[in-house]
Design a protein around this motif. Structure first.
Motif, mmCIF file in Angstrom:
data_model
loop_
_atom_site.group_PDB
_atom_site.id
_atom_site.type_symbol
_atom_site.label_atom_id
_atom_site.label_comp_id
_atom_site.label_asym_id
_atom_site.label_seq_id
_atom_site.Cartn_x
_atom_site.Cartn_y
_atom_site.Cartn_z
ATOM 1 N N GLN A 201 0.840 -1.192 0.000
ATOM 2 C CA GLN A 201 0.000 0.000 0.000
ATOM 3 C C GLN A 201 0.881 1.249 0.000
ATOM 4 O OE1 GLN A 201 -2.479 -1.014 3.564
ATOM 5 N NE2 GLN A 201 -4.153 -0.465 2.203
ATOM 6 N N PRO A 202 0.559 2.243 -0.827
ATOM 7 C CA PRO A 202 1.341 3.480 -0.827
ATOM 8 C C PRO A 202 1.354 4.171 0.530
ATOM 9 C CG PRO A 202 0.025 3.353 -2.816
ATOM 10 C CD PRO A 202 -0.432 2.232 -1.925
ATOM 11 N N ILE A 203 0.237 4.068 1.253
ATOM 12 C CA ILE A 203 0.159 4.714 2.570
ATOM 13 C C ILE A 203 -0.776 3.914 3.464
ATOM 14 C CG2 ILE A 203 -1.712 6.235 1.787
ATOM 15 C CD1 ILE A 203 -0.652 8.353 3.739
ATOM 16 N N SER A 204 -0.406 3.812 4.730
ATOM 17 C CA SER A 204 -1.266 3.170 5.718
ATOM 18 C C SER A 204 -1.205 3.975 7.002
ATOM 19 C CB SER A 204 -0.827 1.716 5.962
ATOM 20 O OG SER A 204 0.507 1.664 6.429
ATOM 21 N N VAL A 205 -2.329 4.032 7.699
ATOM 22 C CA VAL A 205 -2.434 4.827 8.923
ATOM 23 C C VAL A 205 -2.860 3.922 10.069
ATOM 24 C CG1 VAL A 205 -3.525 6.796 10.047
ATOM 25 C CG2 VAL A 205 -3.067 6.868 7.589
ATOM 26 N N ASP A 206 -2.084 3.952 11.140
ATOM 27 C CA ASP A 206 -2.401 3.219 12.364
ATOM 28 C C ASP A 206 -2.871 4.245 13.388
ATOM 29 O OD1 ASP A 206 -2.577 1.703 14.626
ATOM 30 O OD2 ASP A 206 -0.460 1.121 14.698
ATOM 31 N N VAL A 207 -4.192 4.393 13.490
ATOM 32 C CA VAL A 207 -4.745 5.428 14.367
ATOM 33 C C VAL A 207 -4.401 5.151 15.823
ATOM 34 C CG1 VAL A 207 -6.865 6.532 15.184
ATOM 35 C CG2 VAL A 207 -6.614 5.964 12.761
ATOM 36 N N SER A 208 -4.575 3.903 16.269
ATOM 37 C CA SER A 208 -4.292 3.576 17.671
ATOM 38 C C SER A 208 -2.811 3.731 17.992
ATOM 39 C CB SER A 208 -4.754 2.149 17.985
ATOM 40 O OG SER A 208 -4.071 1.206 17.172
ATOM 41 N N GLY A 209 -1.943 3.380 17.035
ATOM 42 C CA GLY A 209 -0.511 3.531 17.251
ATOM 43 C C GLY A 209 0.013 4.907 16.909
ATOM 44 N N ARG A 210 -0.890 5.763 16.361
ATOM 45 C CA ARG A 210 -0.562 7.148 15.995
ATOM 46 C C ARG A 210 0.640 7.196 15.048
ATOM 47 N NH1 ARG A 210 -3.564 10.394 19.221
ATOM 48 N NH2 ARG A 210 -2.405 12.243 18.590
ATOM 49 N N GLN A 211 0.584 6.347 14.045
ATOM 50 C CA GLN A 211 1.657 6.292 13.056
ATOM 51 C C GLN A 211 1.096 6.322 11.634
ATOM 52 O OE1 GLN A 211 4.313 2.961 13.501
ATOM 53 N NE2 GLN A 211 5.705 4.102 14.807
ATOM 54 N N VAL A 212 1.858 6.955 10.740
ATOM 55 C CA VAL A 212 1.571 6.961 9.316
ATOM 56 C C VAL A 212 2.774 6.345 8.612
ATOM 57 C CG1 VAL A 212 1.039 8.360 7.280
ATOM 58 C CG2 VAL A 212 0.180 9.057 9.530
ATOM 59 N N ARG A 213 2.536 5.319 7.792
ATOM 60 C CA ARG A 213 3.606 4.661 7.055
ATOM 61 C C ARG A 213 3.439 4.953 5.565
ATOM 62 N NH1 ARG A 213 6.446 0.395 9.141
ATOM 63 N NH2 ARG A 213 6.199 -0.803 7.201
ATOM 64 N N VAL A 214 4.446 5.593 4.989
ATOM 65 C CA VAL A 214 4.417 5.959 3.574
ATOM 66 C C VAL A 214 5.489 5.151 2.850
ATOM 67 C CG1 VAL A 214 4.563 7.842 1.899
ATOM 68 C CG2 VAL A 214 3.684 8.285 4.211
ATOM 69 N N PHE A 215 5.084 4.367 1.862
ATOM 70 C CA PHE A 215 6.003 3.498 1.129
ATOM 71 C C PHE A 215 6.690 4.313 0.040
ATOM 72 C CE2 PHE A 215 6.627 -0.188 -1.931
ATOM 73 C CZ PHE A 215 7.689 -0.723 -1.211
ATOM 74 N N LEU A 216 8.027 4.400 0.110
ATOM 75 C CA LEU A 216 8.795 5.214 -0.837
ATOM 76 C C LEU A 216 10.011 4.434 -1.348
ATOM 77 C CD1 LEU A 216 8.686 8.664 1.002
ATOM 78 C CD2 LEU A 216 7.467 8.044 -1.098
ATOM 79 N N PRO A 217 9.805 3.346 -2.083
ATOM 80 C CA PRO A 217 10.945 2.597 -2.625
ATOM 81 C C PRO A 217 11.677 3.410 -3.674
ATOM 82 C CG PRO A 217 8.915 1.878 -3.654
ATOM 83 C CD PRO A 217 8.518 2.829 -2.564
ATOM 84 N N GLY A 218 12.961 3.138 -3.828
ATOM 85 C CA GLY A 218 13.748 3.859 -4.819
ATOM 86 C C GLY A 218 14.339 5.151 -4.313
#
Length: 365
Positions: free
Chosen positions: A297-314
């Motif tokens: 997924q290009p982006i995923s949000v973990d509301v309970s963990g208060r984290q945003v993960r943005v996939f940026l290969p390359g």
């Protein structure tokens, strides 16, 4: 709704060949396919063995093809503009301006192409649309138009409403709209109906792009270092517009080398060397294109963990910049920016930290 498939990669890597083989493969499986080329030259038609037209042409069972011509599309779009003007203005002013007279500004062609794809998608005549575009940042910017346009539309409309100029105009909106338009608006609901129509259209485009079942890309590369580097760069850039990448098509004669590690976790599919128009061999070598496995997924949000993960290969951490202005987080990578609006209850929360790990930008709020 059709699924849109497109291919990204360095020029000369075989993108158009793969696009044609993919369209033929899917059509052979009983899927109604529209193969779209944005190349205005005869080259694509020569590969297919047909003379392309500006409207869909049936070239086989379940297979149609069309060549997008920007001047033709702008004429069609201009007629729609006239119809909208007649809908909202009491006295239309554009009736004596003709689409055949209009010239193209830089960037207009990509917007016209995206609108054409949208219209073909909405027609219900096709199950899959295979788009053979430039396969580079131009294609990504085209697909990112709904996201970027909605940001400009939302932000600058609000800026205008809150400006001194907007406030000075507010007393005149109702009498002017009553005189010029077929409706009577106040400043608070100024242009609300067309605004809602535009917003709905942009939201539909954003939703489609974020769903790999609706829009999906594949990387095409050869064994050349420059082609691999370009594919990796486009992979990361695709994430910046929210486009899912389903896998890698390796035009390497069957030798994938270190590609599996360079593009993990994507599946790398090697293509054999072929001569002439051996489409059948290429079709048999292609993977199941519509439902790939291991699509990050290009982006995923973990509301309970208060984290945003943005996939940026390359990209590495030196090429990525993170800033926050107001409620939105802005990520710069390569030649693109992405504005992320956090979901409730994280809306408006300041960024507390960020780290770049395993091709992910992990943001803590």
């Amino acid at each position: 709704m059709a699924q849109v498939l497109t291919f990204l990669g360095k020029g000369g890597s075989g993108r158009s060949t793969v696009a044609i083989a993919a369209a033929k493969k899917l059509a052979g499986e009983g899927v109604r396919v529209l193969l779209i080329s944005s190349d205005p030259s005869p080259a694509f038609g020569l590969m297919l063995g047909v003379t392309l037209e500006w409207d869909p042409l049936n070239i086989g069972a379940n297979l149609w093809t069309v060549q997008l011509q920007a001047t033709y599309l702008i004429e069609k779009a201009w007629e729609e503009v006239k119809q909208l003007e007649a809908k909202y203005l009491r006295s239309p002013t554009l009736k004596n301006v003709y689409g055949q007279e209009l010239s193209l500004f830089p960037g207009m062609d990509t917007a016209l192409y995206l609108n054409a794809i949208r219209e073909y998608n909405a027609s219900g005549r096709y199950d899959v649309i295979v788009y053979d575009g430039s396969g580079d940042l131009t294609t990504l910017r085209m697909l990112g138009i709904p996201e970027n346009a909605s940001w400009y539309f939302r932000r600058f409309r609000q800026v205008f409403r809150e400006s001194d100029f907007g406030k000075a105009l507010s007393p005149f909106v109702q009498p002017v709209s009553a005189a010029l338009f077929n409706v009577s608006w106040s400043f608070d609901d100024f242009a609300e109906q067309p605004t809602q129509e535009v917003t709905s259209l942009l939201e539909q485009g954003k939703a489609a792009l974020s769903d790999p079942k609706q829009v999906l890309a594949y990387l095409v590369t050869t064994e050349q270092a420059s082609a691999i580097a370009q594919a990796q760069y486009l992979w990361g850039s695709a994430q910046q517009v929210g486009l899912s990448v389903g896998g890698v098509i390796a035009n390497t004669g069957g030798n994938t080398g270190d590609l599996a590690s360079q593009f993990a976790p994507l599946t790398v599919t090697p293509l054999p060397r072929t001569t002439g128009d051996d489409w059948q061999t290429l079709m048999e070598a292609l993977p199941a294109l519509q439902n790939p496995a291991n699509v990050p997924q290009p982006i995923s949000v973990d509301v309970s963990g208060r984290q945003v993960r943005v996939f940026l290969p390359g990209f590495d951490k030196k090429q990525v910049k993170l800033t926050q202005y107001g409620p939105e987080i802005t990520i710069e990578a390569g030649d693109q920016r992405r504005n992320i609006t956090l979901p409730h209850p994280l809306t408006g929360c300041p960024v507390k930290g960020a780290k770049f790990q395993d091709s992910y930008l992990v943001i803590s709020v």
